[in-house]
Design an enzyme around this catalytic site. Structure first.
Site, PDB file in Angstrom:
ATOM      1  N   ASN A 227       0.794  -1.229   0.000  1.00 53.77           N
ATOM      2  CA  ASN A 227       0.000   0.000   0.000  1.00 53.77           C
ATOM      3  C   ASN A 227       0.829   1.281   0.000  1.00 53.77           C
ATOM      4  O   ASN A 227       0.314   2.346  -0.284  1.00 53.77           O
ATOM      5  CB  ASN A 227      -0.954   0.021   1.208  1.00 53.77           C
ATOM      6  CG  ASN A 227      -0.239  -0.263   2.511  1.00 53.77           C
ATOM      7  OD1 ASN A 227       0.517  -1.223   2.626  1.00 53.77           O
ATOM      8  ND2 ASN A 227      -0.455   0.566   3.507  1.00 53.77           N
TER       9      ASN A 227
ATOM     10  N   SER B 174     -11.437  -4.731   1.183  1.00 61.61           N
ATOM     11  CA  SER B 174     -12.102  -3.581   1.798  1.00 61.61           C
ATOM     12  C   SER B 174     -12.805  -2.776   0.711  1.00 61.61           C
ATOM     13  O   SER B 174     -12.163  -2.330  -0.251  1.00 61.61           O
ATOM     14  CB  SER B 174     -11.039  -2.718   2.486  1.00 61.61           C
ATOM     15  OG  SER B 174     -11.653  -1.632   3.098  1.00 61.61           O
TER      16      SER B 174
ATOM     17  N   HIS C 228     -14.040   0.216   0.572  1.00 65.84           N
ATOM     18  CA  HIS C 228     -13.784   1.643   0.335  1.00 65.84           C
ATOM     19  C   HIS C 228     -12.551   1.888  -0.526  1.00 65.84           C
ATOM     20  O   HIS C 228     -12.266   3.017  -0.911  1.00 65.84           O
ATOM     21  CB  HIS C 228     -13.745   2.441   1.659  1.00 65.84           C
ATOM     22  CG  HIS C 228     -12.535   2.228   2.516  1.00 65.84           C
ATOM     23  ND1 HIS C 228     -11.455   3.071   2.501  1.00 65.84           N
ATOM     24  CD2 HIS C 228     -12.244   1.280   3.440  1.00 65.84           C
ATOM     25  CE1 HIS C 228     -10.553   2.663   3.388  1.00 65.84           C
ATOM     26  NE2 HIS C 228     -11.014   1.567   3.971  1.00 65.84           N
TER      27      HIS C 228
ATOM     28  N   THR D 241     -25.245  -8.089  14.043  1.00 63.28           N
ATOM     29  CA  THR D 241     -26.300  -7.974  13.021  1.00 63.28           C
ATOM     30  C   THR D 241     -25.679  -7.576  11.687  1.00 63.28           C
ATOM     31  O   THR D 241     -24.889  -6.636  11.620  1.00 63.28           O
ATOM     32  CB  THR D 241     -27.350  -6.919  13.455  1.00 63.28           C
ATOM     33  OG1 THR D 241     -27.829  -7.302  14.739  1.00 63.28           O
ATOM     34  CG2 THR D 241     -28.492  -6.822  12.464  1.00 63.28           C
TER      35      THR D 241
ATOM     36  N   CYS E 204      -3.433   4.801   8.209  1.00 65.88           N
ATOM     37  CA  CYS E 204      -3.571   4.209   9.536  1.00 65.88           C
ATOM     38  C   CYS E 204      -2.386   4.518  10.426  1.00 65.88           C
ATOM     39  O   CYS E 204      -2.472   4.426  11.635  1.00 65.88           O
ATOM     40  CB  CYS E 204      -3.701   2.701   9.439  1.00 65.88           C
ATOM     41  SG  CYS E 204      -4.996   2.231   8.343  1.00 65.88           S
TER      42      CYS E 204
HETATM   43  N1  PLP Z   1      -4.597  -3.730   4.276  1.00 62.76           N
HETATM   44  C1  PLP Z   1      -4.092  -2.825   3.425  1.00 62.76           C
HETATM   45  C2  PLP Z   1      -2.999  -3.228   2.487  1.00 62.76           C
HETATM   46  C3  PLP Z   1      -4.573  -1.513   3.423  1.00 62.76           C
HETATM   47  O1  PLP Z   1      -4.055  -0.618   2.573  1.00 62.76           O
HETATM   48  C4  PLP Z   1      -5.594  -1.165   4.331  1.00 62.76           C
HETATM   49  C5  PLP Z   1      -6.101   0.226   4.405  1.00 62.76           C
HETATM   50  O2  PLP Z   1      -5.395   1.178   4.139  1.00 62.76           O
HETATM   51  C6  PLP Z   1      -6.108  -2.162   5.192  1.00 62.76           C
HETATM   52  C7  PLP Z   1      -5.584  -3.419   5.133  1.00 62.76           C
HETATM   53  C8  PLP Z   1      -7.207  -1.858   6.187  1.00 62.76           C
HETATM   54  O3  PLP Z   1      -8.437  -1.700   5.536  1.00 62.76           O
HETATM   55  P1  PLP Z   1      -9.701  -1.155   6.340  1.00 62.76           P
HETATM   56  O4  PLP Z   1      -9.637   0.323   6.265  1.00 62.76           O
HETATM   57  O5  PLP Z   1     -10.891  -1.681   5.598  1.00 62.76           O
HETATM   58  O6  PLP Z   1      -9.630  -1.692   7.702  1.00 62.76           O
END
Ligand code: PLP
Length: 382
Positions: free
Chosen positions: A149, A196, A198, A234, A322
């Site tokens: 990422n 994910s 989004h 739920t 994150c």
């Molecule tokens: N794994 C990777 C490689 C990501 O880039 C991300 C989010 O940036 C995630 C996991 C976490 O995804 P989520 O936001 O749905 O928890």
């Protein structure tokens, strides 16, 4: 606004927002209720599951709705480790992984597991030869992401699958968040795979988890037993339906989008290469996605670059959303052997279905103006 932070999150498709609203208005029932309305909702849930499974080319029975990829990673990794704990205590990952994997591996140390990290090559890919040395008869869990990422390197998942043929005891988890539909990975060949919504123009708070053998995952989300006891709570039907909608629209666009992103990346890299103090950490190569570009500006802090672009309404990022608030050095870049200074001076530019060439032209024009100011500082040696 010029939005170039799509690896952090993407803008939802309009159709996704519409279906979210529609489902909440018309199908707000509980999918676990046995009344007729609940059954209708359950049917819609299963239709969405089937639609997603068809696009991902997996069986619908192997697919579970979760509330994000972080949760999917937690359920798969902790659940697999707890299931395997009497068969071996050795688990493997790499420093390239997202915190939702790395933190789980650290957590598992509390239960007697020994973690080894696969070396990362300067190219940003895991060192397959090192993995071969690390893996042993005691290994029970391995996690490697499909696409990194931070700088977009596509990891050699197929090569890992080959190696694992001699180690059937190992549960192989793949974090597919940044790679889904962008590589030709056959998801059926791994033991679990997380997604994910989004990141493909769906909604935040909507995750997916593919699990090949349900009985090999111990339940860690305890409660009402929804989603075959894997993720109690739920079910969020509106999120499930809109995830199916997002994935369908995305799947129809992804091939054209990839070609467009190739041209975008080529254009930006040509421009960056003209600038003496800019280093490109994401080359234009087949084993990199086209949608993520990471660069470093010598001796200039990523935050300073971001702030100066912010002032012009341009959104890029330093690293994973994150972890970007933690004041630490990015581990993924560090594991490639990139210097501390270049890590501190790194930014990530990432594209989506909505990114346009004229936005990139405007971005590069402004970036060059800012760069001139930075260049003066760099060359003054202050
Ligand atoms: N794994 C990777 C490689 C990501 O880039 C991300 C989010 O940036 C995630 C996991 C976490 O995804 P989520 O936001 O749905 O928890």
């Amino acid at each position: 606004m010029i939005y170039l932070d799509n690896a952090a999150t993407t803008k939802p498709f309009n159709e996704v927002l519409e279906s979210f609203l529609l489902v909440n208005k018309k199908y707000y029932g509980n999918t676990a209720s046995i009344n007729e309305y609940g059954k209708k909702c359950k049917k819609l849930l299963e239709l969405s599951r089937k639609q997603i499974a068809d696009i991902l080319k997996v069986n619908k029975e192997n697919l579970y709705f979760t509330s994000c990829a972080t949760e999917s990673n937690n359920i798969a990794l902790i659940g697999a480790a707890m299931h395997k704990k009497d068969f071996g205590k050795h688990i493997i990952t790499s420093k390239l992984e997202h915190p939702s994997v790395l933190e789980v591996f650290k957590f598992l140390e509390n239960f007697g597991f020994k973690v080894d990290y696969i070396n990362v090559l300067p190219s940003g890919h895991i060192d397959i030869e090192h993995l071969k040395k690390l893996i042993s008869k005691d290994t029970v869990l391995l996690s490697v992401m499909e696409v990194n990422n931070i700088f977009g390197a596509i990891q050699p998942i197929d090569k890992i699958i080959e190696i694992l043929k001699d180690y059937p005891k190992v549960h192989f988890h793949v974090d597919g968040v940044q790679g889904v539909l962008k590589t030709d990975l056959d998801i059926n060949k791994v033991d679990s795979y997380s997604l994910s919504a989004h990141k493909f123009h769906g909604l935040k708070g909507s995750g997916l988890l593919y699990i090949k053998e349900r009985r090999n995952i111990k339940n860690i989300s305890l409660g009402g037993g929804q989603e075959d006891n894997l993720k109690s709570g739920t079910v969020n039907l509106a999120n499930a339906v809109s995830t199916a909608k997002a994935l369908r629209i995305y799947s129809e666009k992804v091939s054209e989008m990839n070609k467009k992103h190739y041209e975008f990346k080529k254009y930006l890299l040509e421009e960056f290469n003209k600038l003496k103090h800019v280093k490109v950490n994401s080359p234009l190569k087949k084993d990199y996605v086209n949608s993520i570009i990471n660069i470093s500006i010598e001796k200039i802090k990523g935050e300073a670059i971001i702030n100066s672009l912010n002032a012009e309404n341009i959104m890029v990022s330093t690293k994973s959303a994150c972890s970007s608030k933690k004041n630490n050095i990015n581990e993924a870049l560090l594991s490639r052997g990139i210097s501390d200074d270049d890590i501190k001076g790194s930014i990530r530019i990432s594209f989506s279905c909505f990114t346009r060439k004229d936005e990139l032209e405007e971005f590069i024009k402004i970036f060059k103006e800012k760069y001139k100011q930075f260049e003066e500082v760099i060359e003054s040696g202050i």
